[in-house]
Design an enzyme around this catalytic site. Structure first.
Site, PDB file in Angstrom:
ATOM      1  N   ARG A  81       0.845  -1.213   0.000  1.00 28.71           N
ATOM      2  CA  ARG A  81       0.000   0.000   0.000  1.00 28.71           C
ATOM      3  C   ARG A  81       0.868   1.245   0.000  1.00 28.71           C
ATOM      4  O   ARG A  81       0.426   2.318  -0.415  1.00 28.71           O
ATOM      5  CB  ARG A  81      -0.887   0.039   1.248  1.00 28.71           C
ATOM      6  CG  ARG A  81      -2.017  -0.964   1.231  1.00 28.71           C
ATOM      7  CD  ARG A  81      -2.922  -0.744   2.419  1.00 28.71           C
ATOM      8  NE  ARG A  81      -3.676   0.496   2.300  1.00 28.71           N
ATOM      9  CZ  ARG A  81      -4.270   1.112   3.334  1.00 28.71           C
ATOM     10  NH1 ARG A  81      -4.184   0.590   4.554  1.00 28.71           N
ATOM     11  NH2 ARG A  81      -4.940   2.219   3.148  1.00 28.71           N
TER      12      ARG A  81
ATOM     13  N   ARG B 208       5.208 -28.055   9.057  1.00 27.12           N
ATOM     14  CA  ARG B 208       5.687 -27.619   7.743  1.00 27.12           C
ATOM     15  C   ARG B 208       6.887 -28.409   7.245  1.00 27.12           C
ATOM     16  O   ARG B 208       7.477 -28.035   6.228  1.00 27.12           O
ATOM     17  CB  ARG B 208       6.020 -26.115   7.793  1.00 27.12           C
ATOM     18  CG  ARG B 208       4.841 -25.232   8.174  1.00 27.12           C
ATOM     19  CD  ARG B 208       3.687 -25.339   7.192  1.00 27.12           C
ATOM     20  NE  ARG B 208       2.564 -24.469   7.572  1.00 27.12           N
ATOM     21  CZ  ARG B 208       1.465 -24.348   6.856  1.00 27.12           C
ATOM     22  NH1 ARG B 208       1.288 -25.020   5.739  1.00 27.12           N
ATOM     23  NH2 ARG B 208       0.484 -23.562   7.276  1.00 27.12           N
TER      24      ARG B 208
HETATM   25  C1  LIG Z   1      -0.532 -29.594   5.264  1.00 31.32           C
HETATM   26  C2  LIG Z   1      -1.382 -28.411   5.645  1.00 31.32           C
HETATM   27  C3  LIG Z   1      -2.512 -28.119   4.893  1.00 31.32           C
HETATM   28  C4  LIG Z   1      -3.320 -27.038   5.247  1.00 31.32           C
HETATM   29  N1  LIG Z   1      -4.420 -26.744   4.493  1.00 31.32           N
HETATM   30  C5  LIG Z   1      -5.191 -25.684   4.808  1.00 31.32           C
HETATM   31  C6  LIG Z   1      -6.355 -25.365   4.060  1.00 31.32           C
HETATM   32  O1  LIG Z   1      -6.690 -26.044   3.113  1.00 31.32           O
HETATM   33  N2  LIG Z   1      -7.093 -24.298   4.426  1.00 31.32           N
HETATM   34  C7  LIG Z   1      -6.777 -23.539   5.518  1.00 31.32           C
HETATM   35  O2  LIG Z   1      -7.500 -22.607   5.841  1.00 31.32           O
HETATM   36  N3  LIG Z   1      -5.673 -23.802   6.247  1.00 31.32           N
HETATM   37  C8  LIG Z   1      -4.881 -24.850   5.926  1.00 31.32           C
HETATM   38  N4  LIG Z   1      -3.761 -25.128   6.666  1.00 31.32           N
HETATM   39  C9  LIG Z   1      -3.444 -24.270   7.815  1.00 31.32           C
HETATM   40  C10 LIG Z   1      -3.824 -24.967   9.139  1.00 31.32           C
HETATM   41  O3  LIG Z   1      -5.209 -25.186   9.228  1.00 31.32           O
HETATM   42  C11 LIG Z   1      -3.362 -24.134  10.344  1.00 31.32           C
HETATM   43  O4  LIG Z   1      -4.069 -22.905  10.339  1.00 31.32           O
HETATM   44  C12 LIG Z   1      -1.882 -23.826  10.306  1.00 31.32           C
HETATM   45  O5  LIG Z   1      -1.156 -24.997  10.055  1.00 31.32           O
HETATM   46  C13 LIG Z   1      -1.462 -23.265  11.660  1.00 31.32           C
HETATM   47  O6  LIG Z   1      -1.567 -24.298  12.590  1.00 31.32           O
HETATM   48  P1  LIG Z   1      -2.161 -24.033  14.028  1.00 31.32           P
HETATM   49  O7  LIG Z   1      -3.529 -23.466  13.960  1.00 31.32           O
HETATM   50  O8  LIG Z   1      -2.012 -25.312  14.798  1.00 31.32           O
HETATM   51  O9  LIG Z   1      -1.085 -22.974  14.593  1.00 31.32           O
HETATM   52  P2  LIG Z   1      -1.324 -21.679  15.453  1.00 31.32           P
HETATM   53  O10 LIG Z   1      -2.292 -20.763  14.826  1.00 31.32           O
HETATM   54  O11 LIG Z   1       0.029 -21.123  15.734  1.00 31.32           O
HETATM   55  O12 LIG Z   1      -1.974 -22.222  16.790  1.00 31.32           O
HETATM   56  C14 LIG Z   1      -1.196 -23.019  17.684  1.00 31.32           C
HETATM   57  C15 LIG Z   1      -2.134 -23.859  18.520  1.00 31.32           C
HETATM   58  O13 LIG Z   1      -2.928 -22.995  19.336  1.00 31.32           O
HETATM   59  C16 LIG Z   1      -4.245 -23.528  19.421  1.00 31.32           C
HETATM   60  N5  LIG Z   1      -5.182 -22.571  18.817  1.00 31.32           N
HETATM   61  C17 LIG Z   1      -4.886 -21.518  18.018  1.00 31.32           C
HETATM   62  N6  LIG Z   1      -5.981 -20.848  17.692  1.00 31.32           N
HETATM   63  C18 LIG Z   1      -6.992 -21.473  18.258  1.00 31.32           C
HETATM   64  C19 LIG Z   1      -8.399 -21.251  18.294  1.00 31.32           C
HETATM   65  N7  LIG Z   1      -8.959 -20.251  17.610  1.00 31.32           N
HETATM   66  N8  LIG Z   1      -9.157 -22.096  18.990  1.00 31.32           N
HETATM   67  C20 LIG Z   1      -8.624 -23.120  19.674  1.00 31.32           C
HETATM   68  N9  LIG Z   1      -7.301 -23.405  19.705  1.00 31.32           N
HETATM   69  C21 LIG Z   1      -6.503 -22.579  19.009  1.00 31.32           C
HETATM   70  C22 LIG Z   1      -4.242 -24.863  18.709  1.00 31.32           C
HETATM   71  O14 LIG Z   1      -3.923 -25.874  19.618  1.00 31.32           O
HETATM   72  C23 LIG Z   1      -3.125 -24.692  17.715  1.00 31.32           C
HETATM   73  O15 LIG Z   1      -2.552 -25.924  17.280  1.00 31.32           O
HETATM   74  C24 LIG Z   1      -2.960 -26.209   6.349  1.00 31.32           C
HETATM   75  C25 LIG Z   1      -1.813 -26.524   7.081  1.00 31.32           C
HETATM   76  C26 LIG Z   1      -1.032 -27.603   6.735  1.00 31.32           C
HETATM   77  C27 LIG Z   1       0.214 -27.900   7.544  1.00 31.32           C
END
Ligand SMILES: Cc1cc2nc3c(=O)[nH]c(=O)nc-3n(C[C@H](O)[C@H](O)[C@H](O)COP(=O)(O)OP(=O)(O)OC[C@H]3O[C@@H](n4cnc5c(N)ncnc54)[C@H](O)[C@@H]3O)c2cc1C
Length: 257
Positions: free
Chosen positions: A112, A211
């Site tokens: 931006r 990852r």
């Molecule tokens: C192989 C792969 C494919 C994926 N495909 C997609 C896809 O198709 N579409 C898509 O949107 N995303 C996709 N993702 C992203 C995935 O859904 C996660 O958002 C991303 O990997 C971050 O992981 P996380 O939420 O565990 O990590 P962080 O956001 O860092 O969270 C860490 C931990 O905190 C807790 N946490 C965080 N937020 C919340 C909450 N709101 N409620 C409860 N607990 C919480 C959970 O225990 C979580 O594991 C993909 C990821 C991978 C690795």
């Protein structure tokens, strides 16, 4: 003869039919890269610091305590530490990184306020392109077929042509006085940008567990090849600065505590 339009990927402008355009003139200006550079620009903490925090300064071993905390998922002491990386990555990789919300901070180059650099990502020859599974439900790295040099070249021509056209359109919009924030909407996912990202050791382990596709992972993950390269660079720094924590993470099936 040059026209001011540049919407076609062939050698003729699709608007006025003129034979060829500023798109060709711009072509040489875009830099294509297959690198995914990551550098550590700041770090604080160590295995000893994590153990000291957990013990509240009482005497004791570091290695044994770290192993035990990892095994029993006593995770909070692993939040005491910090590492910052500067990364120059295409937008589609940055977008995947931004999904990590907890214990991760980002600062992203904003298009931006400043013009996008004329740089785009092209997959390197070793990055496989054709999944075996036609439905693309299983795109793990080992589920791809080898490609020929000709197929690779043809794919790169399409990718680079599209980027040349879109970057040229972007330049044209700016030249016409359109704002940066509106002009950027034409840029594709291959556009290279800069992001700083910081983790604590716990959030970094969580990132690495998701990852990197490792046979040592207790839980399978199928990351995209590009984000996995970035994670592998992060992992090298992590192993360097927190070797005991890294070993314990590894022996524990690469699960963040
Ligand atoms: C192989 C792969 C494919 C994926 N495909 C997609 C896809 O198709 N579409 C898509 O949107 N995303 C996709 N993702 C992203 C995935 O859904 C996660 O958002 C991303 O990997 C971050 O992981 P996380 O939420 O565990 O990590 P962080 O956001 O860092 O969270 C860490 C931990 O905190 C807790 N946490 C965080 N937020 C919340 C909450 N709101 N409620 C409860 N607990 C919480 C959970 O225990 C979580 O594991 C993909 C990821 C991978 C690795």
């Amino acid at each position: 003869v040059y026209c001011k339009h540049q919407w076609g990927t062939d050698s003729r402008c699709v608007k006025c039919g003129t034979h060829r355009t500023e798109y060709e003139m711009q072509k040489g200006k875009v830099e294509f890269t297959s690198n995914l550079p990551v550098g550590c620009v700041g770090q604080f903490g160590s295995d000893e610091h994590i153990a000291r925090v957990a013990r509240h300064d009482r005497d004791g071993s570091t290695g044994g305590l770290i192993k035990s905390m990892m095994k029993h998922r006593h995770g909070s002491p692993f939040e005491f530490g910090h590492i910052t990386f500067k990364c120059e990555l295409p937008h589609f990789v940055i977008q995947q990184m931004l999904r990590h919300r907890i214990g991760v901070s980002f600062s992203q180059w904003s298009l931006r306020w400043e013009e996008a650099i004329a740089k785009a990502y092209l997959p390197p020859p070793e990055r496989k392109l054709y999944p075996l599974d036609k439905d693309q439900k299983n795109v793990r790295a080992n589920k791809y077929q080898e490609h020929t040099r000709a197929a690779y070249r043809d794919t790169m021509v399409v990718l680079s042509d599209v980027f040349n056209v879109t970057y040229s359109a972007y330049q044209q919009l700016l030249a016409d006085g359109v704002s940066l924030e509106v002009a950027r909407t034409v840029l594709p996912a291959a556009q290279v940008s800069i992001i700083h990202v910081s983790f604590n050791p716990r959030s970094l382990m969580h990132f690495l567990s998701l990852r990197i596709d490792s046979p040592d992972n207790r839980y399978e993950s199928h990351p995209q090849w590009e984000v996995e390269q970035v994670a592998r660079s992060f992992e090298e720094h992590f192993a360097h600065y927190w070797p005991l924590t890294y070993n314990a993470f590894y022996s524990n099936g690469r699960v963040a505590p």
